[in-house]
Design an enzyme around this catalytic site. Structure first.
Site, short mmCIF file in Angstrom:
data_model
loop_
_atom_site.label_atom_id
_atom_site.label_comp_id
_atom_site.label_asym_id
_atom_site.label_seq_id
_atom_site.Cartn_x
_atom_site.Cartn_y
_atom_site.Cartn_z
N LYS A 183 -11.22 7.28 -0.76
CA LYS A 183 -10.17 6.76 0.59
C LYS A 183 -12.35 7.26 1.14
O LYS A 183 -12.62 8.01 1.69
CB LYS A 183 -9.80 7.99 1.04
CG LYS A 183 -9.27 7.70 2.01
CD LYS A 183 -8.98 9.06 3.50
CE LYS A 183 -10.06 9.23 4.28
NZ LYS A 183 -10.50 8.82 5.13
N GLU A 258 -20.26 18.21 -0.65
CA GLU A 258 -21.38 17.57 -0.08
C GLU A 258 -21.62 17.50 1.55
O GLU A 258 -20.44 16.90 1.66
CB GLU A 258 -21.76 16.38 -0.48
CG GLU A 258 -21.62 16.01 -2.01
CD GLU A 258 -23.01 17.15 -2.45
OE1 GLU A 258 -24.18 17.13 -1.86
OE2 GLU A 258 -22.75 17.65 -3.20
N CYS A 292 -27.90 13.25 6.55
CA CYS A 292 -27.28 14.66 6.30
C CYS A 292 -28.58 15.24 5.76
O CYS A 292 -28.48 16.75 6.36
CB CYS A 292 -26.03 14.20 5.38
SG CYS A 292 -26.51 13.72 3.52
N GLU A 393 -25.53 21.05 13.72
CA GLU A 393 -25.64 19.29 13.36
C GLU A 393 -25.59 18.53 14.58
O GLU A 393 -23.86 18.01 15.01
CB GLU A 393 -24.97 19.46 11.75
CG GLU A 393 -25.36 17.77 11.32
CD GLU A 393 -24.81 17.24 10.04
OE1 GLU A 393 -23.40 17.85 10.09
OE2 GLU A 393 -25.16 16.99 9.58
P1 NDP Z 1 -15.78 14.02 7.83
O1 NDP Z 1 -16.04 15.63 8.09
O2 NDP Z 1 -15.52 14.05 9.63
O3 NDP Z 1 -15.28 12.90 7.94
C1 NDP Z 1 -15.98 12.76 5.65
C2 NDP Z 1 -14.23 12.66 5.56
O4 NDP Z 1 -13.24 13.12 5.39
C3 NDP Z 1 -13.85 10.90 6.26
O5 NDP Z 1 -13.47 9.79 5.09
C4 NDP Z 1 -12.73 11.23 7.37
O6 NDP Z 1 -11.44 9.88 7.67
C5 NDP Z 1 -12.15 12.52 5.72
N1 NDP Z 1 -11.09 13.43 6.38
C6 NDP Z 1 -11.41 13.93 7.95
N2 NDP Z 1 -10.07 14.63 7.84
C7 NDP Z 1 -9.94 15.07 6.56
C8 NDP Z 1 -9.32 16.06 6.13
N3 NDP Z 1 -8.66 16.77 6.96
N4 NDP Z 1 -8.45 16.13 5.11
C9 NDP Z 1 -8.82 15.21 3.63
N5 NDP Z 1 -9.97 13.69 4.72
C10 NDP Z 1 -10.51 13.92 6.01
O7 NDP Z 1 -17.68 13.36 8.37
P2 NDP Z 1 -17.53 12.24 9.43
O8 NDP Z 1 -17.34 11.25 8.41
O9 NDP Z 1 -18.18 12.37 10.47
O10 NDP Z 1 -19.31 11.96 8.39
C11 NDP Z 1 -21.04 12.81 8.74
C12 NDP Z 1 -20.57 13.99 7.77
O11 NDP Z 1 -21.17 13.78 7.11
C13 NDP Z 1 -21.78 15.20 8.82
O12 NDP Z 1 -21.92 16.48 8.77
C14 NDP Z 1 -22.64 14.65 7.61
O13 NDP Z 1 -23.91 15.71 7.53
C15 NDP Z 1 -22.35 14.41 5.97
N6 NDP Z 1 -22.90 14.14 5.42
C16 NDP Z 1 -23.47 14.66 3.76
C17 NDP Z 1 -24.23 14.25 3.22
C18 NDP Z 1 -24.61 15.11 1.72
O14 NDP Z 1 -25.05 14.71 0.69
N7 NDP Z 1 -24.27 16.15 1.93
C19 NDP Z 1 -23.80 13.37 3.14
C20 NDP Z 1 -23.53 12.02 3.81
C21 NDP Z 1 -23.12 12.78 5.26
P3 NDP Z 1 -11.75 9.62 8.74
O15 NDP Z 1 -13.56 9.49 8.78
O16 NDP Z 1 -10.90 8.35 8.22
O17 NDP Z 1 -11.18 11.22 10.09
#
Ligand code: NDP
Length: 498
Positions: A183, A258, A292, A393
């Site tokens: 997803k 992650e 990130c 962040e």
């Molecule tokens: P989110 O946590 O909002 O979303 C990440 C993914 O999880 C998306 O596909 C989102 O779907 C999905 N999601 C959201 N809510 C739920 C839920 N309740 N249950 C299951 N899945 C869910 O993060 P962002 O997309 O805003 O990404 C940014 C974040 O990702 C930052 O904190 C960044 O630091 C982190 N990140 C970490 C990395 C690493 O390697 N450690 C690398 C890249 C980013 P949808 O968007 O469709 O709501």
């Protein structure tokens, strides 16, 4: 447009059990280009029933299909074919990634190269990473430690590196013999659709790679709450990660998380100035800070701080912000209007907390950029660890500056974060460099470099930056069970009980 025989924007976008289908409830979402707000696609949006069908397809392919027991060489060959198809469609997919995320085409091409490299890396690793024989001391006993796939994996990726983050999951999962339900973020689904098309074309058996689209709160929650999923691999924000871990605990489902970072970049007075300024600038403002591992906290030695920050501000003010498709742009817009509003709120918070705004802090004045969600590179000086702008962040183009006197102070500041994803150190003294990188509690530490990684080295965080590792052998291990087989080739009466 990619794969012209199957137009990306019109075709169904859910892939269940080997078939491309529309969402059963008729749900769909408009996908906008953050550079100008234009709608670039309308993507099917799964409801919980579609997600349940995807999990059932992955379950059937794992429990009754051939994939988990397919010889390693054949699994590796599939990964190589995927890499070759990605190479053939590199430019098309890079363009899609730029239209969807806003990042520059140059960055998207680098992402594509990294994605191709990760498929090739796991094709190689799984082929050479053999089972292990154990010497028990008894020649009649054949003792082996073997690897088996974990099972059905739910793979959830964020919007900042949609294709890259998903590939870090799909490649090792397939190499290990797992089946998956992927997803992508609802904001940036397009490149993952393209990838799954290519995986299909490369010959993955039906049900091995399934794709659902939709909001995290709906499709993501249905996926992570299912007792039929064996592993959840999630990349995203810490709050979402905690929510998923709670839901997974209900069924004792494995989780690999992650999460975010608030990454310090320590600059000692002896560091060569120009290359250090350049690394700090790139480390924080690449992809408009939506990274990130962005180095958002500059921690600089006090006796060079004023001069260093002035040089940095001068260069930050000259970064050319513009559409990712324009080769003269050095960084693109933020991913959405909603996300820009969050970044703007953090800038207002920094000002309210008493930090000194020295550059940026606003949208660009250029009227040609008015329709996009652009924001200027922003630097706050005279920050301290008590400020939320230093601890949280912001995920945007915001750099905070703190100062230190001694090496011990630098280390204390660098470790003063709930996160622990990445850190950078700049010094001309190799001995000090080694001392400091060993003392920093972060998953990746760069010494006189910043932001680099390789598929062969593990990536992941300490503290609130997550659990588990991606990339490297550790990234493959996430998708494997380890089984010890003790085979007594000469069974005899043991005689323990008379
Ligand atoms: P989110 O946590 O909002 O979303 C990440 C993914 O999880 C998306 O596909 C989102 O779907 C999905 N999601 C959201 N809510 C739920 C839920 N309740 N249950 C299951 N899945 C869910 O993060 P962002 O997309 O805003 O990404 C940014 C974040 O990702 C930052 O904190 C960044 O630091 C982190 N990140 C970490 C990395 C690493 O390697 N450690 C690398 C890249 C980013 P949808 O968007 O469709 O709501």
């Amino acid at each position: 447009m990619i794969l012209t025989d199957e137009p990306l924007l019109r075709a169904p976008h859910l892939h269940l059990g080997g078939t491309w289908v529309r969402a059963s409830g008729g749900g769909a979402r408009e996908i906008r280009n953050p550079a100008d707000g234009e709608v670039i696609a309308v993507v099917d949006e799964a409801d919980p029933d579609d997600v349940a069908r995807a999990i059932a397809a992955a379950r059937a392919a794992f429990d009754a299909g051939d994939w988990p027991a397919t010889p390693v060489a054949e699994r590796a060959a599939l990964l190589v074919r995927i890499a070759e198809l990605l190479e053939a469609h590199r430019d098309d997919i890079a363009r899609i990634e730029t239209l969807d995320t806003g990042k520059t085409l140059r960055e998207s091409h680098i992402d594509l190269d990294d994605v191709i490299a990760v498929f090739r890396y796991y094709a190689h690793l799984v082929a050479v990473d053999a089972d292990r024989l154990v010497d028990t001391g008894d020649p009649a006993v054949l003792s082996r430690v073997v690897h088996e796939p974990v099972g059905v994996c739910a793979l959830i990726a964020p919007w900042n590196y949609p294709l890259l983050q998903m590939s870090w999951k799909i490649a090792p999962a397939l190499a290990a013999g797992c089946t998956v339900v992927a997803k992508p973020s609802e904001v940036t689904p397009l490149s993952t659709i393209a990838l799954v098309r290519l995986i299909d074309r490369a010959g993955a058996p039906p049900g091995v790679v399934n794709l659902v689209q939709g909001a995290g709160a709906v499709a993501g929650a249905a996926l992570t709450g299912s007792p039929d999923v064996d592993l959840i691999s999630f990349t995203g924000g810490a709050a979402t990660g905690a929510d998923i871990a709670r839901r997974a605990a209900t069924h004792l489902t494995r989780v690999a998380l992650e999460l975010g970072g608030k990454n310090p970049h320590l600059v000692f007075a002896d560091a060569e100035r120009d290359s250090a300024v350049d690394a700090v600038l790139t480390g924080v403002f690449l992809h408009s800070g939506q990274v990130c591992s962005a180095g958002t906290r500059l921690i600089v030695q006090d006796r060079v701080a004023d001069e260093f920050v002035a040089a940095l501000a001068d260069r930050a003010a000259r970064i050319r912000v513009g559409p990712g498709t324009d080769p003269s742009s050095r960084t693109g817009p933020l991913v959405s209007e909603e996300h820009r509003a969050k970044v703007e709120a953090y800038v207002a918070l920094g000002i309210a907390e008493g930090a000194t705004l020295i550059t940026g802090g606003k949208r660009p004045d250029d009227p040609r950029l008015a329709a996009g969600s652009y924001y200027l590179p922003t630097i706050f000086d005279h920050c301290h660890r008590g400020m939320r702008i230093v601890q949280e962040e912001t995920f945007g183009p915001i750099l905070t500056v703190e100062r230190f006197g001694t090496e011990a102070e630098a280390i204390a500041l660098g470790n003063d974060t709930a996160y622990g994803l990445a850190a950078g150190v700049r010094t001309a003294d190799p001995a000090r460099g080694e001392r400091v990188v060993r003392a920093l509690r972060h998953g990746t530490v760069w010494l006189n470099d910043f932001g680099c990684y390789t598929p062969a080295a593990e990536w992941g965080g300490f503290g609130r930056s997550g659990t588990g590792r991606e990339l490297g052998p550790g990234g493959l291990a996430e998708y494997r069970e380890t089984k010890h087989i003790w085979h007594n080739t000469a069974p005899a009466v043991g005689g323990w009980f008379d």
